[in-house]
Motif scaffolding. Structure first.
Motif, short mmCIF file in Angstrom:
data_model
loop_
_atom_site.label_atom_id
_atom_site.label_comp_id
_atom_site.label_asym_id
_atom_site.label_seq_id
_atom_site.Cartn_x
_atom_site.Cartn_y
_atom_site.Cartn_z
N VAL A 1 1.18 -3.28 -1.97
CA VAL A 1 -0.18 -3.07 -1.98
C VAL A 1 -0.78 -3.31 -0.65
O VAL A 1 -0.72 -4.42 -0.27
CB VAL A 1 -0.90 -3.73 -3.21
CG1 VAL A 1 -2.34 -3.36 -3.16
CG2 VAL A 1 -0.20 -3.45 -4.50
N ARG B 1 3.83 3.27 -1.33
CA ARG B 1 2.89 2.06 -1.35
C ARG B 1 1.68 2.62 -2.23
O ARG B 1 1.42 3.72 -2.42
CB ARG B 1 2.49 2.04 0.35
CG ARG B 1 3.55 2.10 1.22
CD ARG B 1 4.27 0.75 1.27
NE ARG B 1 5.01 0.22 2.25
CZ ARG B 1 6.30 0.96 2.52
NH1 ARG B 1 6.82 1.34 1.28
NH2 ARG B 1 7.08 0.67 3.58
N ILE B 2 1.00 1.45 -2.63
CA ILE B 2 -0.32 1.55 -3.13
C ILE B 2 -1.53 1.34 -2.11
O ILE B 2 -1.22 0.20 -1.53
CB ILE B 2 -0.60 0.83 -4.37
CG1 ILE B 2 0.38 1.16 -5.30
CG2 ILE B 2 -1.97 0.72 -4.82
CD1 ILE B 2 0.60 0.43 -6.67
N THR C 1 -5.33 0.16 -1.82
CA THR C 1 -6.57 -0.39 -2.77
C THR C 1 -7.57 -0.79 -1.91
O THR C 1 -7.26 -0.87 -0.64
CB THR C 1 -6.43 -1.19 -3.86
OG1 THR C 1 -7.37 -1.08 -4.77
CG2 THR C 1 -5.97 -2.64 -3.17
#
Length: 399
Positions: free
Chosen positions: A102, A143-144, A146
């Motif tokens: 993340v 992948r993330i 945020t």
């Protein structure tokens, strides 16, 4: 924020592909395209848009990002949309409990830049407006991404999310270069200019007994001087401050004293008189001429005020020139009887009648051994020091 300059070339960067998954509103697609255009992201893929494609609402909301809207690639599934990519990011505000790195948008931009530089193809998934990406769709990513937002109100508008990622990518790709900077200021004021202004200021302050009590006068003068030296003023700053002090000192004359004109109005009145002055066309009533003379004398143009202040306070010229009121066929703006020099202020865009009147006045003056010096109003207002230096050189030549 308005600021698009169509005369400037945009950046052509090889960046990530933006992928909108089942967007519900055409307006959001258009605003996302606009955000992409702001940060040189040129490739947009859409997976199964709810209202179909093309979409007139998206075109309207794109606000000029037509090159992005016009080259949209459509796909039926997320798998198809990312099939040719080698690095995929999924944007989400929710924890999906997946063993997947993340990162924030800045770290993602850095990794994307390195991946693209080695020939890789990268894409960023953005989910539906109402519920974002599904677990399965997030699972397709590497992948993330945020955002550091308020956890109690973490949902972003689709275009906002695209803009945040695009901003970090573009900042990374362009090293944070800004599109414009503060324009260069004019040349620094000389110590001579500073001293002349300060002498003028002190003279006017003494008239109103500001520098009291006497035992504090020296300290007050030092403090005042430091205010202006800390500013590091330019030549133009000094001209402006001179004008401010004199406007306060002289005040404005009310209607009973002959009327109130600003610099632009005074310039127009002088031009009007010059145009009607051909062949002695100025009104021949003595009281009318005297009234115009009083009005113009109390309401100088901006250039006339600047030049007159310099001619009266500069040691090179003090006491040598007189300011005249240009009512009458053969009267210039300023004259030095000892040196037989006349100064004419020339306004930009003067008409043929004014030019002819000026030429006639020059002929009349030169026939009486006066040398006529033309000064362009724009030059006086932009660089008075240069005009004064030219005048000084003429005086030396005359001697």
């Amino acid at each position: 924020m308005s600021g698009t300059d169509k005369t400037k070339a945009g950046h052509d960067l090889d960046g990530p592909i933006v992928i909108l998954v089942e967007p519900q509103l055409g307006e959001n697609i258009g605003m996302a395209a606009r955000a992409m255009g702001n940060f040189a992201l040129g490739r947009l893929r859409i997976v199964n848009p709810r209202d179909g494609w093309p979409n007139i609402a998206a075109q309207r909301a794109a606000a000029g990002a037509d090159h992005i809207i016009g080259s949209v690639e459509l796909f039926d599934t997320v798998e198809q949309a990312i099939a040719d990519l080698t690095l995929v990011f999924a944007t989400t505000a929710r924890a999906h409990d997946q063993a997947k790195p993340v990162v924030g948008p800045e770290a993602a931009a850095s990794e994307i830049a390195g991946h693209v530089a080695t020939g890789g193809r990268c894409g960023i998934l953005f989910g539906r407006e109402r519920w974002g990406l599904t677990n399965e769709e997030v699972g397709l990513s590497n992948r993330i991404i945020t955002f550091p937002v308020n956890p109690g109100f973490a949902s972003l508008n689709l275009a906002q999310a695209v803009l945040l990622v695009g901003y970090e990518w573009f900042k990374r790709a362009t090293s944070g270069a800004l599109p414009h900077a503060m324009p260069e200021r004019s040349e620094r004021a000389s110590q001579h200019q500073m001293q002349a202004f300060f002498d003028n200021l002190v003279r006017e302050l003494d008239k109103v007994e500001f520098l009291r009590p006497a035992e504090k006068r020296d300290t007050m003068l030092v403090n005042l001087r430091n205010i202006f030296t800390r500013m590091e003023p330019t030549k133009q700053d000094m001209h402006t401050l001179h004008g401010v002090v004199m406007a306060i000192a002289e005040g404005r004359k009310g209607p009973a004293k002959g009327g109130v004109l600003d610099g632009e109005q005074a310039t127009r009145l002088r031009a009007l008189l010059a145009e009607h002055g051909q062949g002695g066309g100025v009104p021949d009533s003595g009281s009318t001429v005297r009234g115009l003379a009083r009005l113009l004398r109390r309401n100088p143009t901006d250039a006339e005020r600047l030049l007159w202040q310099a001619l009266t306070r500069d040691r090179r010229f003090a006491g040598q020139f007189k300011r005249q009121t240009p009512v009458g066929r053969h009267i210039p703006d300023f004259v030095s009887f000892p040196h037989r020099i006349a100064i004419e202020l020339v306004n930009p865009g003067e008409g043929e009648a004014i030019a002819a009147d000026r030429a006639g006045r020059r002929t009349w003056l030169e026939a009486r051994d006066y040398r006529v010096v033309d000064m362009q109003v724009a030059d006086v207002e932009r660089d008075l020091d240069a005009e004064l230096a030219r005048l000084e050189a003429g005086l030396r030549q005359e001697r």
